[in-house]
Design a protein around this motif. Structure first.
Motif, PDB file in Angstrom:
ATOM      1  N   GLN A 113       0.838  -1.209   0.000  1.00  0.00           N
ATOM      2  CA  GLN A 113       0.000   0.000   0.000  1.00  0.00           C
ATOM      3  C   GLN A 113       0.870   1.255   0.000  1.00  0.00           C
ATOM      4  OE1 GLN A 113      -2.877  -0.035   3.187  1.00  0.00           O
ATOM      5  NE2 GLN A 113      -3.263   2.139   3.032  1.00  0.00           N
ATOM      6  N   ARG A 114       1.878   1.264   0.875  1.00  0.00           N
ATOM      7  CA  ARG A 114       2.861   2.358   0.936  1.00  0.00           C
ATOM      8  C   ARG A 114       4.205   1.754   1.326  1.00  0.00           C
ATOM      9  NH1 ARG A 114       1.553   7.392   0.474  1.00  0.00           N
ATOM     10  NH2 ARG A 114       2.960   8.400   1.910  1.00  0.00           N
ATOM     11  N   PHE A 115       5.253   2.271   0.698  1.00  0.00           N
ATOM     12  CA  PHE A 115       6.580   1.744   0.948  1.00  0.00           C
ATOM     13  C   PHE A 115       7.582   2.873   0.783  1.00  0.00           C
ATOM     14  CE2 PHE A 115      10.613   0.009  -0.535  1.00  0.00           C
ATOM     15  CZ  PHE A 115      10.855  -0.984   0.399  1.00  0.00           C
ATOM     16  N   GLY A 116       8.603   2.875   1.613  1.00  0.00           N
ATOM     17  CA  GLY A 116       9.695   3.827   1.467  1.00  0.00           C
ATOM     18  C   GLY A 116      10.992   3.191   1.927  1.00  0.00           C
ATOM     19  N   TRP A 117      12.104   3.617   1.333  1.00  0.00           N
ATOM     20  CA  TRP A 117      13.420   3.075   1.661  1.00  0.00           C
ATOM     21  C   TRP A 117      14.366   4.256   1.794  1.00  0.00           C
ATOM     22  CZ3 TRP A 117      15.488  -1.719  -1.413  1.00  0.00           C
ATOM     23  CH2 TRP A 117      16.627  -2.235  -0.795  1.00  0.00           C
ATOM     24  N   VAL A 118      15.018   4.371   2.945  1.00  0.00           N
ATOM     25  CA  VAL A 118      15.901   5.515   3.206  1.00  0.00           C
ATOM     26  C   VAL A 118      17.217   5.053   3.822  1.00  0.00           C
ATOM     27  CG1 VAL A 118      13.963   7.089   3.593  1.00  0.00           C
ATOM     28  CG2 VAL A 118      15.043   6.003   5.549  1.00  0.00           C
ATOM     29  N   ASN A 119      18.228   5.847   3.601  1.00  0.00           N
ATOM     30  CA  ASN A 119      19.456   5.776   4.390  1.00  0.00           C
ATOM     31  C   ASN A 119      19.359   6.927   5.372  1.00  0.00           C
ATOM     32  OD1 ASN A 119      20.615   3.621   3.109  1.00  0.00           O
ATOM     33  ND2 ASN A 119      22.010   4.834   1.876  1.00  0.00           N
ATOM     34  N   ASP A 120      19.470   6.652   6.667  1.00  0.00           N
ATOM     35  CA  ASP A 120      19.380   7.720   7.656  1.00  0.00           C
ATOM     36  C   ASP A 120      20.700   8.493   7.739  1.00  0.00           C
ATOM     37  OD1 ASP A 120      21.146   6.345   9.408  1.00  0.00           O
ATOM     38  OD2 ASP A 120      19.522   5.554  10.641  1.00  0.00           O
ATOM     39  N   ARG A 121      20.735   9.488   8.593  1.00  0.00           N
ATOM     40  CA  ARG A 121      21.916  10.361   8.698  1.00  0.00           C
ATOM     41  C   ARG A 121      23.167   9.635   9.200  1.00  0.00           C
ATOM     42  NH1 ARG A 121      18.751  13.112  13.254  1.00  0.00           N
ATOM     43  NH2 ARG A 121      19.770  12.442  15.175  1.00  0.00           N
ATOM     44  N   PHE A 122      22.992   8.435   9.737  1.00  0.00           N
ATOM     45  CA  PHE A 122      24.119   7.631  10.208  1.00  0.00           C
ATOM     46  C   PHE A 122      24.593   6.635   9.147  1.00  0.00           C
ATOM     47  CE2 PHE A 122      21.328   8.686  13.793  1.00  0.00           C
ATOM     48  CZ  PHE A 122      22.176   9.517  14.500  1.00  0.00           C
ATOM     49  N   GLY A 123      23.852   6.552   8.039  1.00  0.00           N
ATOM     50  CA  GLY A 123      24.187   5.631   6.962  1.00  0.00           C
ATOM     51  C   GLY A 123      23.457   4.306   7.018  1.00  0.00           C
ATOM     52  N   VAL A 124      22.626   4.100   8.056  1.00  0.00           N
ATOM     53  CA  VAL A 124      21.879   2.855   8.199  1.00  0.00           C
ATOM     54  C   VAL A 124      20.670   2.891   7.262  1.00  0.00           C
ATOM     55  CG1 VAL A 124      20.573   1.380   9.794  1.00  0.00           C
ATOM     56  CG2 VAL A 124      22.651   2.552  10.581  1.00  0.00           C
ATOM     57  N   SER A 125      20.414   1.778   6.592  1.00  0.00           N
ATOM     58  CA  SER A 125      19.339   1.662   5.612  1.00  0.00           C
ATOM     59  C   SER A 125      18.081   1.086   6.262  1.00  0.00           C
ATOM     60  CB  SER A 125      19.815   0.761   4.471  1.00  0.00           C
ATOM     61  OG  SER A 125      18.840   0.664   3.469  1.00  0.00           O
ATOM     62  N   TRP A 126      16.936   1.694   5.955  1.00  0.00           N
ATOM     63  CA  TRP A 126      15.644   1.290   6.523  1.00  0.00           C
ATOM     64  C   TRP A 126      14.627   1.132   5.406  1.00  0.00           C
ATOM     65  CZ3 TRP A 126      14.988   1.095  11.927  1.00  0.00           C
ATOM     66  CH2 TRP A 126      16.048   1.621  12.671  1.00  0.00           C
ATOM     67  N   GLN A 127      13.888   0.021   5.440  1.00  0.00           N
ATOM     68  CA  GLN A 127      12.736  -0.158   4.553  1.00  0.00           C
ATOM     69  C   GLN A 127      11.483  -0.094   5.417  1.00  0.00           C
ATOM     70  OE1 GLN A 127      12.922  -3.178   1.395  1.00  0.00           O
ATOM     71  NE2 GLN A 127      14.904  -3.760   2.264  1.00  0.00           N
ATOM     72  N   LEU A 128      10.557   0.765   5.016  1.00  0.00           N
ATOM     73  CA  LEU A 128       9.316   0.952   5.751  1.00  0.00           C
ATOM     74  C   LEU A 128       8.175   0.474   4.869  1.00  0.00           C
ATOM     75  CD1 LEU A 128      10.028   4.561   7.064  1.00  0.00           C
ATOM     76  CD2 LEU A 128      10.526   2.382   8.191  1.00  0.00           C
ATOM     77  N   ASN A 129       7.331  -0.390   5.411  1.00  0.00           N
ATOM     78  CA  ASN A 129       6.275  -0.994   4.626  1.00  0.00           C
ATOM     79  C   ASN A 129       4.930  -0.891   5.345  1.00  0.00           C
ATOM     80  OD1 ASN A 129       5.284  -2.634   2.414  1.00  0.00           O
ATOM     81  ND2 ASN A 129       5.121  -4.311   3.891  1.00  0.00           N
ATOM     82  N   LEU A 130       3.905  -0.522   4.597  1.00  0.00           N
ATOM     83  CA  LEU A 130       2.517  -0.578   5.069  1.00  0.00           C
ATOM     84  C   LEU A 130       1.813  -1.560   4.147  1.00  0.00           C
ATOM     85  CD1 LEU A 130       0.265   0.384   6.948  1.00  0.00           C
ATOM     86  CD2 LEU A 130      -0.155   2.249   5.347  1.00  0.00           C
ATOM     87  N   PRO A 131       1.608  -2.816   4.603  1.00  0.00           N
ATOM     88  CA  PRO A 131       1.021  -3.828   3.731  1.00  0.00           C
ATOM     89  C   PRO A 131      -0.385  -3.446   3.275  1.00  0.00           C
ATOM     90  CG  PRO A 131       1.799  -4.807   5.791  1.00  0.00           C
ATOM     91  CD  PRO A 131       1.866  -3.307   5.947  1.00  0.00           C
ATOM     92  N   SER A 132      -0.780  -4.024   2.181  1.00  0.00           N
ATOM     93  CA  SER A 132      -2.143  -3.780   1.642  1.00  0.00           C
ATOM     94  C   SER A 132      -3.189  -4.408   2.514  1.00  0.00           C
ATOM     95  CB  SER A 132      -2.242  -4.354   0.242  1.00  0.00           C
ATOM     96  OG  SER A 132      -1.312  -3.738  -0.595  1.00  0.00           O
TER      97      SER A 132
END
Length: 132
Positions: A113-132
Motif C-alpha cells: 500500500q505504501r513503501f519507502g526506503w531511506v538511508n538515515d543520517r548515520f548511513g543505516v538503511s531502513w525499509q518501511l512498509n505498510l502492507p495492503s
C-alpha cells in the motif's frame, strides 16, 4: 547457538547518538546497555565499546569503531519495519530521512500500500512498509 543479533558498527563516535535517535522515534524501544572506552584504552575515551538496544523487541548490538575502515553501511542490508498505519509510516519516514537520503521515496510501488526506503543520517538503511 544461543541467538542471532544484528550488529552495527559506527564510525566517528555516532553509536550512542544513533541508538538514542532510534529509541526516541520507535515505540517500545530502549538502550539496554552501554560499555564505554575508558582512559588509555584502545578506543576514544567515552565512545561506545559495546552496546545493546532494543527496537520493538528486536535486539541489536553496536560499537564505535576505533579503527577507520574504507567501508561503512550499505543498503544491501537494511532494517525492515512493517508499519500499522499510514500515519506511522509517514512519521517514521520523515524522522529517518532527516539528514539522510531517499532510496525509494514513500509511495505505492504495487507490492505494498505504501513503501519507502531511506538511508538515515548515520548511513543505516531502513525499509518501511505498510502492507495492503
Amino acid at each position: 547457538m544461543k541467538k542471532i543479533t544484528p550488529f552495527l558498527m559506527f564510525q566517528d563516535g555516532k553509536a550512542e547518538e544513533a541508538m538514542n535517535h532510534y529509541a526516541s522515534i520507535i515505540d517500545d524501544s530502549e538502550i539496554t546497555s552501554i560499555v564505554r572506552y575508558g582512559a588509555n584504552e584502545s578506543g576514544d575515551e567515552g565512545t561506545v565499546m559495546q552496546a545493546t538496544f532494543s527496537l520493538k523487541g528486536q535486539e541489536f548490538m553496536c560499537i564505535d569503531s576505533n579503527v577507520k575502515h574504507q567501508f561503512s553501511f550499505t543498503p544491501s542490508f537494511s532494517i525492515f519495519i512493517t508499519c500499522d498505519s499510514e500515519e506511522e509510516i509517514n512519521s517514521l519516514y520523515q524522522k529517518l530521512i532527516e539528514g539522510g537520503q531517499a532510496l525509494m521515496p514513500i509511495g505505492d510501488y504495487g507490492f505494498s500500500q505504501r513503501f519507502g526506503w531511506v538511508n538515515d543520517r548515520f548511513g543505516v538503511s531502513w525499509q518501511l512498509n505498510l502492507p495492503s
